[in-house]
Write a protein that holds these residues in place. Structure first.
Motif, short mmCIF file in Angstrom:
data_model
loop_
_atom_site.label_atom_id
_atom_site.label_comp_id
_atom_site.label_asym_id
_atom_site.label_seq_id
_atom_site.Cartn_x
_atom_site.Cartn_y
_atom_site.Cartn_z
N THR A 1 75.40 42.61 76.38
CA THR A 1 76.55 42.99 77.21
C THR A 1 77.46 41.82 77.56
O THR A 1 78.61 42.04 77.89
CB THR A 1 76.07 43.64 78.51
N SER B 1 69.28 32.82 86.63
CA SER B 1 69.49 34.22 86.35
C SER B 1 69.10 34.54 84.92
O SER B 1 68.89 33.64 84.10
CB SER B 1 70.96 34.61 86.57
N THR B 2 68.99 35.82 84.64
CA THR B 2 68.83 36.29 83.27
C THR B 2 70.06 37.13 82.93
O THR B 2 70.77 37.61 83.80
CB THR B 2 67.57 37.16 83.09
N ARG B 3 70.29 37.28 81.66
CA ARG B 3 71.39 38.15 81.24
C ARG B 3 70.95 38.97 80.04
O ARG B 3 70.11 38.55 79.24
CB ARG B 3 72.63 37.35 80.88
N SER B 4 71.51 40.15 79.94
CA SER B 4 71.31 40.97 78.76
C SER B 4 72.28 40.48 77.71
O SER B 4 73.49 40.58 77.89
CB SER B 4 71.59 42.44 79.07
N PRO C 1 66.66 37.18 89.25
CA PRO C 1 67.63 38.27 89.26
C PRO C 1 68.39 38.36 87.94
O PRO C 1 68.65 37.36 87.28
CB PRO C 1 68.58 37.89 90.41
N ASN C 2 68.73 39.59 87.56
CA ASN C 2 69.58 39.79 86.40
C ASN C 2 71.04 39.62 86.83
O ASN C 2 71.45 40.13 87.86
CB ASN C 2 69.37 41.18 85.80
N PHE C 3 71.79 38.89 86.05
CA PHE C 3 73.19 38.64 86.38
C PHE C 3 73.97 39.95 86.29
O PHE C 3 73.92 40.65 85.28
CB PHE C 3 73.76 37.60 85.42
N THR C 4 74.72 40.27 87.32
CA THR C 4 75.45 41.55 87.37
C THR C 4 76.96 41.36 87.35
O THR C 4 77.70 42.34 87.34
CB THR C 4 75.07 42.34 88.63
N GLY C 5 77.43 40.12 87.35
CA GLY C 5 78.87 39.88 87.30
C GLY C 5 79.37 39.83 85.87
O GLY C 5 78.76 40.42 84.96
N THR C 6 80.46 39.14 85.66
CA THR C 6 81.01 38.99 84.33
C THR C 6 81.30 37.52 84.06
O THR C 6 81.71 36.77 84.95
CB THR C 6 82.32 39.78 84.16
#
Length: 235
Positions: free
Chosen positions: A63, A57-60, A35-40
């Motif tokens: 951002t 997780s992965t992160r962009s 899953p791509n991390f959607t929090g902060t």
């Protein structure tokens, strides 16, 4: 792909790790099923803490990162944050934390990644670029000694601030030891009695093959030196 779960167990038992080793992968696109991390989070190294706790997780990188992390990871900041790196460096130099002439010497990734994967070593779905070990110096540095026994290059001087430069440094130079900077310690809860060893993923198996031998040798040397101290010290 190697048995990373077994390798993690081997390192954890041999080095007495209380934190799970973290696998880090830089690539263009996210791996399937992660899953791509959607929090902060306030920093890239915050994901080390999440992975140590079992998260994957992965992160962009564009951002979610600190200004310093954007520098070490070769990530251009978005337009609305374009001044943040200069502001952060000005703040750090102003309080005496770093000198501007040190900046060009900080290792950086050669290319901007599309995403960054973080996972506990035993749960990584891909071969990692770098594996991070965190622990107490007396145990964690055995991984560096194992690398030397395996004939692998290591970066002898301790790396300090910023801690995130340990990732590109390991990719470019081999096994590195990092003392951990204050920002990293706040974001990851790293103890004052702990530090990091960063291992290139391509060398992990060779180091794992030697770490038990090194640990056993250190145990015997401990007995040897304790005996010499008891027999020869006069204080």
């Amino acid at each position: 792909m190697p048995d990373y779960r077994g390798i993690e167990q081997q390192f954890s038992e041999t080095l007495g790790l209380e934190r799970r080793p973290v696998a880090v992968k830089f690539q263009k696109t996210p791996p399937a099923g992660v899953p791509n991390f959607t929090g902060t989070e306030p920093s890239g190294c915050s994901f080390w803490r999440l992975a140590q706790a079992g998260g994957r997780s992965t992160r962009s990188p564009v951002t979610i990162t600190t200004a310093i992390g954007s520098y070490t990871h070769n990530i251009p900041l978005p337009q609305e944050r374009a001044e943040e790196l200069d502001q952060t460096l000005s703040f750090m130099t102003g309080i005496g934390y770093i000198k501007m002439e040190e900046i060009p010497q900080i290792p950086r990734l050669p290319q901007t990644p599309g995403v960054v994967l973080y996972a506990p070593l035993g749960d990584t779905p891909v071969d990692p670029d770098v594996v991070l070990f965190a622990g107490r110096p007396g145990r964690i540095v055995l991984s560096q000694e194992a690398a030397l026994r395996a004939g692998l290059g290591t970066q002898v001087p301790l790396l300090g601030r910023p801690t995130c430069m340990a990732l590109p440094a390991a990719l470019a130079q081999g096994v590195v030891v990092s003392t951990g900077c204050i920002g990293n310690r706040v974001y990851t809860d790293l103890g004052e009695d702990e530090l990091y060893v960063a291992v290139p993923g391509k060398d992990l198996v060779r180091i794992a093959d030697e770490v038990e031998t090194i640990a056993a040798a250190n145990a015997k040397l401990s007995e040897y030196h304790r005996g010499r101290r008891q027999g020869l010290a006069t204080e």
